[in-house]
Write a protein that holds these residues in place. Structure first.
Motif, PDB file in Angstrom:
ATOM      1  N   GLY A 180      85.592 -52.328 -53.402  1.00 18.54           N
ATOM      2  CA  GLY A 180      84.011 -52.010 -53.967  1.00 18.54           C
ATOM      3  C   GLY A 180      83.473 -52.569 -54.947  1.00 18.54           C
ATOM      4  N   TYR A 181      84.417 -53.262 -55.993  1.00 14.88           N
ATOM      5  CA  TYR A 181      83.670 -53.918 -57.008  1.00 14.88           C
ATOM      6  C   TYR A 181      82.773 -55.035 -56.724  1.00 14.88           C
ATOM      7  CZ  TYR A 181      86.995 -51.392 -60.086  1.00 14.88           C
ATOM      8  OH  TYR A 181      87.738 -50.357 -60.465  1.00 14.88           O
ATOM      9  N   ALA A 182      81.858 -55.002 -57.544  1.00 16.85           N
ATOM     10  CA  ALA A 182      80.747 -56.410 -57.364  1.00 16.85           C
ATOM     11  C   ALA A 182      81.719 -57.620 -57.836  1.00 16.85           C
ATOM     12  CB  ALA A 182      79.541 -56.216 -58.302  1.00 16.85           C
ATOM     13  N   ARG A 183      81.484 -58.662 -57.211  1.00 15.18           N
ATOM     14  CA  ARG A 183      82.080 -59.806 -57.406  1.00 15.18           C
ATOM     15  C   ARG A 183      82.267 -60.345 -59.054  1.00 15.18           C
ATOM     16  NH1 ARG A 183      85.860 -62.962 -54.507  1.00 15.18           N
ATOM     17  NH2 ARG A 183      85.781 -65.075 -55.473  1.00 15.18           N
ATOM     18  N   PRO A 184      81.121 -60.342 -59.846  1.00 12.69           N
ATOM     19  CA  PRO A 184      81.428 -60.671 -61.011  1.00 12.69           C
ATOM     20  C   PRO A 184      82.513 -59.851 -61.851  1.00 12.69           C
ATOM     21  CG  PRO A 184      79.043 -60.659 -60.594  1.00 12.69           C
ATOM     22  CD  PRO A 184      79.751 -60.108 -59.534  1.00 12.69           C
ATOM     23  N   VAL A 185      82.264 -58.439 -61.621  1.00 18.78           N
ATOM     24  CA  VAL A 185      83.194 -57.561 -62.392  1.00 18.78           C
ATOM     25  C   VAL A 185      84.527 -57.726 -61.628  1.00 18.78           C
ATOM     26  CG1 VAL A 185      83.907 -55.234 -62.497  1.00 18.78           C
ATOM     27  CG2 VAL A 185      81.510 -55.914 -62.714  1.00 18.78           C
ATOM     28  N   ALA A 186      84.818 -58.037 -60.312  1.00 21.50           N
ATOM     29  CA  ALA A 186      86.107 -58.377 -59.556  1.00 21.50           C
ATOM     30  C   ALA A 186      86.733 -59.621 -60.247  1.00 21.50           C
ATOM     31  CB  ALA A 186      85.876 -58.411 -58.386  1.00 21.50           C
ATOM     32  N   GLU A 187      85.888 -60.453 -60.488  1.00 20.03           N
ATOM     33  CA  GLU A 187      86.357 -61.773 -60.902  1.00 20.03           C
ATOM     34  C   GLU A 187      86.883 -61.615 -62.529  1.00 20.03           C
ATOM     35  OE1 GLU A 187      83.517 -64.794 -60.533  1.00 20.03           O
ATOM     36  OE2 GLU A 187      83.789 -65.154 -58.366  1.00 20.03           O
ATOM     37  N   GLU A 188      86.244 -60.931 -63.460  1.00 19.84           N
ATOM     38  CA  GLU A 188      86.539 -60.681 -64.695  1.00 19.84           C
ATOM     39  C   GLU A 188      87.733 -59.883 -64.655  1.00 19.84           C
ATOM     40  OE1 GLU A 188      84.827 -58.577 -68.581  1.00 19.84           O
ATOM     41  OE2 GLU A 188      83.687 -58.407 -66.906  1.00 19.84           O
ATOM     42  N   ARG A 189      88.074 -58.963 -63.912  1.00 21.36           N
ATOM     43  CA  ARG A 189      88.961 -58.279 -63.873  1.00 21.36           C
ATOM     44  C   ARG A 189      90.309 -58.909 -63.344  1.00 21.36           C
ATOM     45  NH1 ARG A 189      89.438 -52.092 -63.966  1.00 21.36           N
ATOM     46  NH2 ARG A 189      87.586 -51.386 -65.288  1.00 21.36           N
ATOM     47  N   GLY A 190      90.046 -59.685 -62.195  1.00 27.52           N
ATOM     48  CA  GLY A 190      91.080 -60.573 -61.425  1.00 27.52           C
ATOM     49  C   GLY A 190      91.666 -61.629 -62.492  1.00 27.52           C
ATOM     50  N   GLU A 191      90.915 -62.120 -63.278  1.00 27.02           N
ATOM     51  CA  GLU A 191      91.240 -63.176 -64.121  1.00 27.02           C
ATOM     52  C   GLU A 191      92.082 -62.630 -65.300  1.00 27.02           C
ATOM     53  OE1 GLU A 191      87.730 -64.953 -65.733  1.00 27.02           O
ATOM     54  OE2 GLU A 191      87.287 -66.090 -63.819  1.00 27.02           O
ATOM     55  N   SER A 192      91.643 -61.633 -65.708  1.00 25.57           N
ATOM     56  CA  SER A 192      92.582 -61.060 -66.967  1.00 25.57           C
ATOM     57  C   SER A 192      94.021 -60.514 -66.568  1.00 25.57           C
ATOM     58  CB  SER A 192      91.938 -59.737 -67.516  1.00 25.57           C
ATOM     59  OG  SER A 192      90.848 -60.011 -68.246  1.00 25.57           O
ATOM     60  N   LEU A 193      94.036 -59.758 -65.155  1.00 28.76           N
ATOM     61  CA  LEU A 193      95.381 -59.562 -64.390  1.00 28.76           C
ATOM     62  C   LEU A 193      95.996 -60.692 -63.973  1.00 28.76           C
ATOM     63  CD1 LEU A 193      94.110 -56.416 -62.852  1.00 28.76           C
ATOM     64  CD2 LEU A 193      95.650 -56.526 -64.879  1.00 28.76           C
ATOM     65  N   THR A 194      95.508 -61.648 -63.606  1.00 28.93           N
ATOM     66  CA  THR A 194      96.076 -63.024 -63.076  1.00 28.93           C
ATOM     67  C   THR A 194      96.965 -63.644 -64.308  1.00 28.93           C
ATOM     68  OG1 THR A 194      94.388 -63.484 -61.227  1.00 28.93           O
ATOM     69  CG2 THR A 194      95.867 -65.288 -61.979  1.00 28.93           C
ATOM     70  N   ALA A 195      96.396 -63.632 -65.467  1.00 29.63           N
ATOM     71  CA  ALA A 195      96.948 -64.278 -66.721  1.00 29.63           C
ATOM     72  C   ALA A 195      98.032 -63.374 -66.946  1.00 29.63           C
ATOM     73  CB  ALA A 195      95.859 -64.266 -67.708  1.00 29.63           C
ATOM     74  N   ALA A 196      97.858 -62.107 -66.794  1.00 26.56           N
ATOM     75  CA  ALA A 196      98.933 -61.086 -67.223  1.00 26.56           C
ATOM     76  C   ALA A 196     100.259 -61.392 -66.141  1.00 26.56           C
ATOM     77  CB  ALA A 196      98.359 -59.556 -67.318  1.00 26.56           C
ATOM     78  N   GLU A 197      99.868 -61.413 -65.018  1.00 25.49           N
ATOM     79  CA  GLU A 197     101.110 -61.485 -64.138  1.00 25.49           C
ATOM     80  C   GLU A 197     101.825 -62.898 -64.200  1.00 25.49           C
ATOM     81  OE1 GLU A 197     102.336 -59.258 -62.048  1.00 25.49           O
ATOM     82  OE2 GLU A 197     100.711 -57.911 -61.553  1.00 25.49           O
ATOM     83  N   VAL A 198     100.860 -64.132 -64.150  1.00 25.82           N
ATOM     84  CA  VAL A 198     101.426 -65.297 -64.330  1.00 25.82           C
ATOM     85  C   VAL A 198     102.196 -65.628 -65.898  1.00 25.82           C
ATOM     86  CG1 VAL A 198     100.703 -67.829 -64.497  1.00 25.82           C
ATOM     87  CG2 VAL A 198      99.693 -66.318 -62.880  1.00 25.82           C
ATOM     88  N   GLY A 199     101.588 -65.077 -66.724  1.00 27.76           N
ATOM     89  CA  GLY A 199     102.450 -65.343 -67.873  1.00 27.76           C
ATOM     90  C   GLY A 199     103.870 -64.707 -67.994  1.00 27.76           C
ATOM     91  N   THR A 200     103.667 -63.412 -67.332  1.00 27.37           N
ATOM     92  CA  THR A 200     105.287 -62.781 -67.173  1.00 27.37           C
ATOM     93  C   THR A 200     106.240 -63.456 -66.475  1.00 27.37           C
ATOM     94  OG1 THR A 200     104.384 -61.343 -65.769  1.00 27.37           O
ATOM     95  CG2 THR A 200     104.373 -60.546 -67.996  1.00 27.37           C
ATOM     96  N   VAL A 201     105.800 -64.152 -65.403  1.00 26.84           N
ATOM     97  CA  VAL A 201     106.662 -64.658 -64.373  1.00 26.84           C
ATOM     98  C   VAL A 201     106.846 -66.182 -64.832  1.00 26.84           C
ATOM     99  CG1 VAL A 201     106.551 -65.993 -62.276  1.00 26.84           C
ATOM    100  CG2 VAL A 201     105.643 -63.795 -62.363  1.00 26.84           C
ATOM    101  N   LEU A 202     106.269 -66.946 -65.617  1.00 27.99           N
ATOM    102  CA  LEU A 202     106.343 -68.165 -66.199  1.00 27.99           C
ATOM    103  C   LEU A 202     106.723 -68.023 -67.560  1.00 27.99           C
ATOM    104  CD1 LEU A 202     103.416 -70.408 -65.134  1.00 27.99           C
ATOM    105  CD2 LEU A 202     105.518 -70.011 -63.985  1.00 27.99           C
ATOM    106  N   ARG A 203     106.857 -66.977 -68.195  1.00 28.45           N
ATOM    107  CA  ARG A 203     107.387 -66.600 -69.553  1.00 28.45           C
ATOM    108  C   ARG A 203     106.511 -67.479 -70.546  1.00 28.45           C
ATOM    109  NH1 ARG A 203     111.876 -66.764 -66.346  1.00 28.45           N
ATOM    110  NH2 ARG A 203     112.365 -68.961 -67.041  1.00 28.45           N
ATOM    111  N   VAL A 204     105.362 -67.548 -70.513  1.00 32.23           N
ATOM    112  CA  VAL A 204     104.371 -68.249 -71.430  1.00 32.23           C
ATOM    113  C   VAL A 204     103.424 -67.257 -72.079  1.00 32.23           C
ATOM    114  CG1 VAL A 204     104.849 -70.442 -70.345  1.00 32.23           C
ATOM    115  CG2 VAL A 204     102.739 -68.916 -69.737  1.00 32.23           C
ATOM    116  N   PRO A 205     102.884 -67.294 -73.159  1.00 35.25           N
ATOM    117  CA  PRO A 205     101.847 -66.234 -73.442  1.00 35.25           C
ATOM    118  C   PRO A 205     100.463 -66.346 -72.629  1.00 35.25           C
ATOM    119  CG  PRO A 205     102.284 -67.957 -75.314  1.00 35.25           C
ATOM    120  CD  PRO A 205     103.142 -68.386 -73.949  1.00 35.25           C
TER     121      PRO A 205
END
Length: 449
Positions: A77-102
């Motif tokens: 139910g999050y608005a698209r702008p809010v969802a994108e902002e949160r999604g970008e932060s969490l995507t970076a966190a997930e991808v960083g841990t998988v690829l072992r990069v900052p």
């Protein structure tokens, strides 16, 4: 896919020790034929094509991961702008841990992938076919940004033609020239926007060295470079044993670390002279960092000390910083056990010694892959205080504001089974374990309180 596997296997065979080793030993007796050299170059070319194909698949996956993460928030139910902002932060966190990069590097990879996949399919296709490298592809996409929409296909096609036959720096140079003819916004306006992103970055390197870089308006960057070069050249004399590159580096360090307002190229008696050598120019440093110094090193020994955020530094540098830079917090350790004997006095609030202990133990934010120094992090209760958590070393950890927010909002979860060992559960449910970076003897010693 079968063809791709064949390329990988064939290249690995050709480059293996069984081929290269004997060949290297026989060069003196058996001249290399053109066919040998040509086949090696063919394998190198095929390998570059395979790498480009892998990069194209990675870009598609990163874009998809980002979209899936954003969709999980829009579905709540999050608005698209809010969802994108949160999604970008969490995507970076997930991808960083998988690829072992900052996390910052991961975020940049995701941003570039989304740009390529969502807006430049022709460039992604060229990358997938191995006609260009990933760096070429990213350059093409970034240079197309801001060009009028109806001009983009033609501009992209021109850049792809250039990319197939030239290096990335030359591609960028030619692209900027072409782009200026098409961009609807004045260069001065664009420059003002980009200038808001100016920053300075430091990156540790080996053997007591580090890289310092700055993102600045072009005129400032080239002006600085010109001043460094001009000043360095005035110091070149027959009795000067430093190279021009070393002189530029020393002038740069002197200008930024001296507290005096005098010209670093002029001696105390007012005559032109050499600048202080880099090893003599630390008296102007005013940084609040920890320097962990073994007692015997402070007394003249050669056991390495630790500079917070960097790692081992030589004893002479440690003694100089501990003795002449009052804003450095000196930490003394026992030469055999590593037990902390003194943490000095800092500005942190009670229990002050405990906070210092946690920062020294953790070194950086304890979120997987985060490199933000613990000195700039918040000391967080792993089990929250309001849930019965205790204020003690085995329930405290350094978390930067960003990852503290992830924890507070329930996006990531952390536990601490033993002191300093953090288990982090990601938004996607993956579990990562991190250990403190301090020496084992130091980490096992009791807190100094």
């Amino acid at each position: 896919m079968a063809g791709r596997h064949w390329v990988a296997e064939e290249t690995a065979l050709w480059a293996s020790d069984s081929v290269v080793g004997p060949l290297a030993g026989q060069l003196a007796h058996h001249p290399v034929t053109n066919r040998d050299l040509d086949r090696s170059l063919e394998c190198l070319e095929e390998l570059a094509s395979l790498r480009a194909w892998v990069d194209a698949q990675e870009a598609k996956l990163l874009a998809r991961i980002s979209e899936l993460t954003v969709a999980s928030f829009t579905g709540q139910g999050y608005a698209r702008p809010v969802a994108e902002e949160r999604g970008e932060s969490l995507t970076a966190a997930e991808v960083g841990t998988v690829l072992r990069v900052p996390e910052g590097s991961a975020g940049k990879l995701v941003e570039q992938a989304k740009l390529l996949v969502n807006f430049f399919p022709a460039t992604v296709e060229a990358l997938q076919l191995g006609r260009i490298s990933r760096r070429h592809a990213v350059t093409v996409a970034q240079e197309c940004c801001g060009v009028p929409e109806h001009e983009v296909p033609g501009f992209e096609e021109q850049l792809l033609e250039i990319a197939r036959t030239t290096t990335v720096p030359k591609l960028g140079h030619r692209a900027r020239r072409l782009r200026e003819r098409l961009h609807p916004e004045a260069l001065g306006v664009r420059r003002e926007k980009k200038a808001r992103e100016r920053c300075v970055m430091v990156e540790p390197d080996r053997d007591g060295m580090a890289w310092l870089s700055a993102y600045l308006p072009a005129e400032a960057a080239y002006g600085i470079a010109h001043r460094l070069d001009t000043t360095a050249r005035t110091l070149q004399r027959p009795d000067e044993d430093r190279t021009l590159g070393q002189l530029r580096a020393d002038v740069f360090a002197d200008l930024l670390t001296h507290t005096c307002a005098t010209d670093p190229t002029v001696t105390a008696d007012g005559t032109a002279g050499r600048t202080d050598r880099l090893s003599e120019g630390y008296r102007g440093i005013r940084a609040r960092v920890f320097v962990t110094v073994p007692v015997m090193t402070l007394l003249g020994g050669d056991q390495p000390a630790e500079l917070d955020g960097y790692g081992p530094i030589d004893g002479e540098t440690a003694r100089r910083l501990a003795g002449h830079a009052p804003s450095f917090t000196r930490l003394l350790t026992h030469p055999e056990t590593g037990v902390v004997l003194s943490v000095g006095r800092t500005r942190y609030r009670p229990p002050k010694d405990l906070q210092d202990w946690v920062r020294v133990r953790d070194r950086t934010c304890r979120h997987p892959g985060c490199n933000r120094l613990a000195a700039g992090c918040e000391i967080d209760h792993t089990i929250p205080w309001h849930q019965g958590g205790h204020t003690r070393a085995d329930n405290l950890a350094a978390l930067c504001k960003r990852h503290h927010m992830f924890k507070s909002e329930g996006l990531w979860h952390y536990t601490q089974s033993t002191e300093g060992t953090i288990q982090a559960t990601s938004f996607a449910g993956r579990i990562y374990t991190t250990e403190p970076e301090a020496d084992p003897a130091q980490a096992q010693a009791p807190p100094p309180f």
